[in-house]
Design an enzyme around this catalytic site. Structure first.
Site, short mmCIF file in Angstrom:
data_model
loop_
_atom_site.label_atom_id
_atom_site.label_comp_id
_atom_site.label_asym_id
_atom_site.label_seq_id
_atom_site.Cartn_x
_atom_site.Cartn_y
_atom_site.Cartn_z
N CYS A 163 0.84 -1.21 0.00
CA CYS A 163 0.00 0.00 0.00
C CYS A 163 0.87 1.26 0.00
CB CYS A 163 -0.92 -0.03 1.22
SG CYS A 163 -2.06 1.37 1.26
N CYS A 220 0.32 4.88 6.96
CA CYS A 220 -0.34 4.66 8.26
C CYS A 220 0.66 3.95 9.19
CB CYS A 220 -1.60 3.82 8.08
SG CYS A 220 -2.65 4.43 6.74
#
Ligand code: SAM
Ligand code: DTB
Ligand code: SF4
Length: 333
Positions: free
Chosen positions: A54, A58
């Site tokens: 990804c 985060c």
């Protein structure tokens, strides 16, 4: 059903969160009992339909490409593999399948077409279908709804102030606008957060304020305890104290009395007694199956043994009737 309040202040929520522990649990349990079939638990099973790689940063997430975790990147699953996973989840006792993809956002390409086919297939199996695919436009949300999606998960994770400490590749407003797009498509919303990121109690309260002041409360509110993963910036965070987990669940239960509060990541490290306290404090949903997206979770058989011990039963799919968009092809014909 209790009338919901949408103008909670931080002071009001903090006063609830900081109550003496047993008073807090008692109040949450009372609200839970007044508004829910309190011995019933909604069981979802997660599958990671596209794992790792990804582009987001985060800081809790093992699937962010930039962190060096032991995760193996896997392309989008095939339709047949997802159907097989759904069969296993249903046999294990799950009434909802939640499909997660390590995407920043959905793109209008062949992969999304395949996800649409997955939604249709699982819905036809009489399971509620949930997706968590990152950011969505209004049109993409509508396509998912038309395919029979039941819920969309999109967590706000922490407070607005704390967000930039945890994620820099998108902002809080991006999150909120996807949730609005999901609402516009008349899907149910699943949105909550994570504790144990190094946030303050004020951040937790602020996150609950954002959720509870939405025009409509999320139908499902997942409370995750951080699963610290080696290689992520938060790998050395200490384990979340059970007291904080119970306080967070109880406070969510009180400020959003009609929502389903989900005891999400972190159960693998919790004893049955600790989980029982979470159920007492208003949890009425869990993720079951031996994996969350990429990290371990208790096995179905162990959870069913816990349900037996505590006298809990699983909630049937579509308990309150099928929403119109999820009616099966044969019912429409
Ligand atoms: N990429 C999509 C997104 O971010 O919305 C969907 C998948 S993402 C893994 C879904 C949620 O999993 C995150 O919003 C976060 O709340 C939760 N999550 C991810 N890693 C976690 C961890 N290590 N511990 C607890 N929760 C985690
Ligand atoms: C949610 O709130 N928690 C789930 C689900 N929604 C998508 C995900 C938890 C992920 C935990 C880390 C992992 O297994 O990768
Ligand atoms: Fe990507 Fe979602 Fe993980 Fe963030 S939480 S890195 S967006 S998969």
């Amino acid at each position: 059903m209790q009338v919901t309040k949408h103008d909670w202040t931080e002071e009001e929520i903090a006063a609830i969160y900081n109550k003496p522990f047993l008073d807090l649990v008692y109040e949450a349990a009372s609200i839970h009992r007044a508004n829910h079939d309190y011995n019933e638990v909604q069981v979802s099973s997660l599958i990671s339909i596209k794992t790792g790689g990804c582009p987001e940063d985060c800081s809790y997430c093992p699937q962010a490409a930039r962190y060096h975790t032991d995760l193996e990147v896997e392309p989008l699953m095939k339709l047949g593999e997802v159907v097989n996973a759904a069969v296993r989840a249903k046999e294990g006792g799950a009434s909802r399948l939640c499909m997660g993809a390590a995407w920043r956002e959905v793109r209008d390409n062949r992969d999304f077409d395949r996800v649409i086919d997955m939604v249709k297939a699982v819905n036809e199996m009489d399971m509620e279908v949930c997706c968590t695919l990152g950011m969505l436009t209004e049109n993409q949300a509508q396509r998912l709804a038309d395919a029979g999606l039941y819920a969309y998960n999109h967590n706000i994770d922490t407070s607005e102030d704390d967000y930039k400490r945890i994620i820099t590749t998108r902002n809080y407003d991006d999150r909120l606008s996807t949730i609005k797009n999901v609402r516009k498509a008349k899907l149910t919303v699943c949105s909550g957060g994570i504790i144990g990121l190094g946030e303050t109690v004020e951040d937790r309260v602020s996150m609950l304020k954002t959720l509870s002041n939405m025009p409509k409360h999320p139908e499902s509110v997942p409370i995750n305890a951080l699963v610290p993963v080696k290689g992520t910036p938060l790998e050395n965070q200490p384990r979340v104290p059970i007291w904080d987990m119970v306080r967070m669940i109880a406070t969510a239960r009180i400020v959003m009395p009609n929502s389903v509060v989900r005891l999400s990541a972190g159960r693998n490290e919790m004893s049955t007694l600790e989980q029982a306290f979470c159920f007492m404090a208003g949890t009425s949903s869990i993720f079951a199956g031996d994996k969350l997206l990429t990290t371990p979770n208790p096995a179905f058989v162990d959870d069913m043994a816990m349900f037996e011990l505590l006298g809990l039963k699983t909630r049937a799919a579509f308990k309150n009737g099928r929403p119109e968009n999820t009616r099966k092809e044969e019912e429409i014909a």
